[in-house]
Design an enzyme around this catalytic site. Sequence first.
Site, PDB file in Angstrom:
ATOM      1  CG  HIS A  55      -7.749  14.859 -15.767  1.00 48.22           C
ATOM      2  ND1 HIS A  55      -8.803  15.438 -16.449  1.00 48.22           N
ATOM      3  CD2 HIS A  55      -7.600  13.607 -16.285  1.00 48.22           C
ATOM      4  CE1 HIS A  55      -9.293  14.551 -17.312  1.00 48.22           C
ATOM      5  NE2 HIS A  55      -8.581  13.444 -17.235  1.00 48.22           N
ATOM      6  NE  ARG A  63     -10.675  15.351 -22.542  1.00 44.70           N
ATOM      7  CZ  ARG A  63     -10.105  14.266 -21.997  1.00 44.70           C
ATOM      8  NH1 ARG A  63     -10.558  13.059 -22.281  1.00 44.70           N
ATOM      9  NH2 ARG A  63      -9.078  14.397 -21.181  1.00 44.70           N
ATOM     10  CB  SER A  68      -7.050   9.551 -23.656  1.00 49.47           C
ATOM     11  OG  SER A  68      -7.579  10.790 -23.239  1.00 49.47           O
ATOM     12  CG  ASP A  78      -1.860   1.130   1.326  1.00 43.98           C
ATOM     13  OD1 ASP A  78      -1.608   2.180   0.682  1.00 43.98           O
ATOM     14  OD2 ASP A  78      -2.869   0.992   2.035  1.00 43.98           O
ATOM     15  CG  LEU A  79       1.539   3.322  -3.706  1.00 48.47           C
ATOM     16  CD1 LEU A  79       0.923   4.108  -4.851  1.00 48.47           C
ATOM     17  CD2 LEU A  79       3.037   3.115  -3.927  1.00 48.47           C
ATOM     18  CE1 TYR A 123      -5.621  10.699 -11.263  1.00 47.40           C
ATOM     19  CE2 TYR A 123      -6.670  11.923 -13.030  1.00 47.40           C
ATOM     20  CZ  TYR A 123      -5.773  10.959 -12.606  1.00 47.40           C
ATOM     21  OH  TYR A 123      -5.038  10.265 -13.540  1.00 47.40           O
TER      22      TYR A 123
HETATM   23  C1  15L Z   1      -6.773  10.130 -16.769  1.00 46.69           C
HETATM   24  O1  15L Z   1      -5.982  10.720 -16.029  1.00 46.69           O
HETATM   25  C2  15L Z   1      -7.370   8.828 -16.391  1.00 46.69           C
HETATM   26  O2  15L Z   1      -6.478   8.033 -15.611  1.00 46.69           O
HETATM   27  C3  15L Z   1      -7.855   8.045 -17.589  1.00 46.69           C
HETATM   28  O3  15L Z   1      -8.685   7.002 -17.155  1.00 46.69           O
HETATM   29  C4  15L Z   1      -8.600   8.931 -18.584  1.00 46.69           C
HETATM   30  O4  15L Z   1      -9.778   9.395 -18.024  1.00 46.69           O
HETATM   31  C5  15L Z   1      -7.708  10.073 -18.991  1.00 46.69           C
HETATM   32  O5  15L Z   1      -7.223  10.773 -17.883  1.00 46.69           O
HETATM   33  C6  15L Z   1      -8.399  11.070 -19.934  1.00 46.69           C
HETATM   34  O6  15L Z   1      -8.424  12.265 -19.635  1.00 46.69           O
HETATM   35  O7  15L Z   1      -8.881  10.647 -20.978  1.00 46.69           O
END
Ligand code: 15L
Length: 265
Positions: free
Chosen positions: A112, A173, A164, A49-50, A135
Site C-alpha cells: 500500500h 488481485r 498479501s 505499546d510502541l 496506512y
Molecule cells: C496489507 O498491508 C494488509 O496488512 C493485509 O491485511 C492485506 O490487506 C494486504 O495488505 C493486501 O494488500 O492484500
Amino acid sequence: MKRLLITGANGGLGSICRDRLGHLAGTLRLSARKGLGEARANEEIVYCDLGDKDAVEALVEGCDGIVHMGGQATEAKWETIRNANIDGMFNLYEAARKSSTKPRIVFASSNHAIGFHRQTERLDAKSVTRPDGLYGISKVFGEAMASMYHDKFGIETACVRIGSCFPEPKNHRMLSTWMSYDDFVLLIERIFMVPVLGCPIIYGASNNAASWWDNREVAYLGWQPQDNAEAFRAKIDAEMTPPPGDDLNALYQGGAFCGDGIHED
Ligand code: 15L
C-alpha cells in the site's frame, strides 16, 4: 543471533514468525500489547505499546535482530496510525540507535506504499511511492525512517513491501500480490544471513506468474521464492467472477484500499 525481537507477535504474520523463526536466535523476545499466552522454552514475552518511548527502549536493548511486524496493519483513523506506525517507528529506530547491540531490522512495509500504481505498471525498488491511504503513507514514512537511520547511523533494515501474505490467495488481485508463508520465512532467513544487508526495498511476493514486481535489485539476498499463486487460479475462478475492468481491484495494485474516503473513527 543471541536475541531476536518480534514485534506484533500476536498478529497474523507475527505468529508465523513466532512459530517458524525460533532457529534464528537463542532467544525470541516477543512483544505485543496483549494476547501472547504462555512463553515457550526459548521465548521471553514483553508487553509494550510502541507509542511508549521508554518502554520501546527497554524492549529493544539487548536484541541483535528485530522483525518489526507490530503496528497498525490496515487502514484506520489517523490517531491510531500515528501512535503505532509514526511515533512507534521513531521510537523503535531511536531505541535501535541507542542500543548496545545495533540490531538488523526487518520492517513490514506494505504494497500500500505503492498502491495507486495501475496494475498495468511494472515496479521495481526505484519506482516512486504512491500510497493509497493513511496506512500506505505511514509505510512510506517507515521506509524513509529506515533509510535515514541507515545513512546516518549504519542501522541496516530490509523494507519488505509485503503483498498479501496468507495461506492462499483469496481473490484475483492476490494472484499477483500473494506471498506464501514458506516464501516469507525463506526471505527472513536470507535477510539475517546475508553478510551486508544495507537498506533495500524488497517486494514481498512469491514467484507469481502474474507478478507486477521486479526484485532484481535484491538478487544479492539469494532469496528464491518457491511458490506461485497461479496454482490457485482455477480454484479462484471457480469461486468468484473476476472484478470488472473499472473495479478498484482490477485497476490499482492496492485494490480496494484505493477507495475514496478517510477513516475518521
Ligand atoms: C496489507 O498491508 C494488509 O496488512 C493485509 O491485511 C492485506 O490487506 C494486504 O495488505 C493486501 O494488500 O492484500
